[in-house]
Design an enzyme around this catalytic site. Structure first.
Site, short mmCIF file in Angstrom:
data_model
loop_
_atom_site.label_atom_id
_atom_site.label_comp_id
_atom_site.label_asym_id
_atom_site.label_seq_id
_atom_site.Cartn_x
_atom_site.Cartn_y
_atom_site.Cartn_z
N SER A 114 -20.77 -13.21 8.82
CA SER A 114 -19.52 -12.51 8.49
C SER A 114 -19.44 -11.21 9.28
CB SER A 114 -19.49 -12.19 6.99
OG SER A 114 -18.53 -11.17 6.76
N HIS A 139 -17.56 -15.96 10.86
CA HIS A 139 -16.82 -15.84 9.60
C HIS A 139 -16.02 -14.55 9.63
CE1 HIS A 139 -16.16 -16.82 5.32
NE2 HIS A 139 -16.27 -15.52 5.09
N ASP A 151 -13.49 -12.20 7.72
CA ASP A 151 -12.95 -11.89 6.39
C ASP A 151 -11.67 -11.07 6.51
OD1 ASP A 151 -16.29 -11.66 5.34
OD2 ASP A 151 -14.82 -13.04 4.49
N MET A 160 -8.63 -9.24 4.62
CA MET A 160 -8.31 -8.69 3.30
C MET A 160 -7.06 -7.82 3.39
SD MET A 160 -12.14 -7.59 2.15
CE MET A 160 -13.52 -8.71 2.38
N HIS A 202 -11.45 -16.51 6.61
CA HIS A 202 -11.41 -16.47 5.15
C HIS A 202 -10.30 -15.51 4.73
CE1 HIS A 202 -13.78 -15.35 1.23
NE2 HIS A 202 -12.63 -15.96 0.99
N MET A 248 -8.37 -13.54 2.27
CA MET A 248 -8.33 -12.97 0.92
C MET A 248 -7.06 -12.12 0.84
SD MET A 248 -12.37 -12.14 0.74
CE MET A 248 -12.49 -12.25 2.53
N MET A 306 -17.56 -18.76 -3.50
CA MET A 306 -17.95 -17.35 -3.43
C MET A 306 -19.02 -17.06 -4.47
SD MET A 306 -14.94 -15.07 -2.18
CE MET A 306 -16.31 -14.16 -1.53
N GLY A 313 -14.15 -9.06 -1.60
CA GLY A 313 -13.68 -7.70 -1.30
C GLY A 313 -14.66 -6.89 -0.49
N ASP A 372 -20.77 -18.16 0.11
CA ASP A 372 -20.37 -16.89 0.72
C ASP A 372 -20.57 -15.73 -0.25
OD1 ASP A 372 -17.16 -15.67 2.03
OD2 ASP A 372 -19.19 -14.88 2.14
C1 DX5 Z 1 -16.66 -10.88 0.67
C2 DX5 Z 1 -16.62 -11.75 1.92
C3 DX5 Z 1 -17.99 -12.22 2.34
C4 DX5 Z 1 -18.94 -11.06 2.66
C5 DX5 Z 1 -20.35 -11.58 2.83
O1 DX5 Z 1 -15.37 -10.78 0.13
O2 DX5 Z 1 -15.83 -12.89 1.71
O3 DX5 Z 1 -17.86 -13.07 3.48
O4 DX5 Z 1 -18.52 -10.43 3.84
O5 DX5 Z 1 -21.15 -10.46 3.07
P1 DX5 Z 1 -22.63 -10.38 2.46
O6 DX5 Z 1 -23.40 -11.50 3.13
O7 DX5 Z 1 -23.13 -9.03 2.85
O8 DX5 Z 1 -22.49 -10.59 0.98
ZN ZN Z 2 -15.89 -14.38 3.31
#
Ligand code: DX5
Ligand code: ZN
Length: 220
Positions: free
Chosen positions: A10, A35, A37, A39, A68, A70, A139, A144, A177
């Site tokens: 990520s 990956h 993320d 948001m 991903h 969110m 998840m 977040g 994740d």
């Molecule tokens: C959180 C993300 C994850 C996160 C994973 O909302 O969807 O992908 O970045 O990071 P770690 O591995 O540090 O939990």
């Molecule tokens: Zn993610």
């Protein structure tokens, strides 16, 4: 039939001042996917990047962009993320009023479809869609932020989903994740995950040795 284990680092934990270089380092270090993320500060209490950034990163690598989302009102943005170069577009069922329509929209844009379940989201939310999706993202932290603690209570959900996929003889990837590290990577694979997302473990452990950390998550 167990699918080969893939590691999807990520970039939420990457250095945002040099995302391009970080992506190239991940590729060199043996990442299978990237990956990303996304948001919006509304679906989750954090804001990260949008399609413009993905568009800039796209030409740097052929690696699969595992995006991903969110974000709320996800239908409004699927075309933008598809055109920016996403390969897999994963959304949360709570972010649309019509899951079937969202799945179709992602497919109409030529992309693979993922559905993501938050730790407290029931597997009932996806029971009608197993035949239409390519990936289920489970998840193991509240969405977040990176660097949170793994929530072992999701393992039950993971095992249930794996069982359903096996019974239906479907070839759906199961991605886990959140809080994945060297102590729980074996456990999540045994429970049925074949794609492991990790941000903080990959970027921070062993002095940030990406190759070593990706290798350890894959082999542990
Ligand atoms: C959180 C993300 C994850 C996160 C994973 O909302 O969807 O992908 O970045 O990071 P770690 O591995 O540090 O939990
Ligand atoms: Zn993610």
């Amino acid at each position: 039939m167990s699918s080969p284990i893939k590691i999807s680092p990520s970039i939420l934990s990457a250095d945002f001042s040099k995302l391009g270089e970080e992506i190239l380092s991940l590729e060199k270090a043996g990442a299978d996917y990237i990956h990303i993320d996304v948001m919006d500060g509304h679906f989750v209490p954090n804001i990260t990047i949008g399609p413009e950034v993905i568009k800039r990163l796209r030409p740097l690598t052929k690696k699969i962009f595992d995006v991903h989302l969110m974000i709320s009102n996800v239908d409004n943005f699927i075309k933008d993320f598809a055109n920016a170069g996403s390969d897999i577009i994963t959304f949360h069922p709570e972010a649309t009023d019509d899951i079937k329509k969202t799945i179709k929209k992602i497919k109409d844009n030529g992309k693979k479809v993922g559905i993501s379940l938050k730790p407290n989201s029931s597997i009932d939310l996806i029971q009608d869609y197993y035949n239409e999706i390519d990936l289920i993202l489970i998840m193991s932290v509240e969405p977040g932020f990176g660097g949170q603690k793994f929530m072992p209570e999701v393992l039950d959900k993971l095992r249930k989903i794996k069982k359903i996929i096996n019974e239906k003889k479907l070839n759906i990837d199961i991605e886990i994740d959140g809080g994945i590290n060297f102590n729980n990577s074996k456990q999540v694979k045994e429970a049925g995950a074949n794609i492991l997302v990790s941000g903080s473990t990959i970027f921070k452990e062993n002095g940030g040795n990406l190759k070593k950390n990706i290798g350890l998550l894959r082999s542990n």
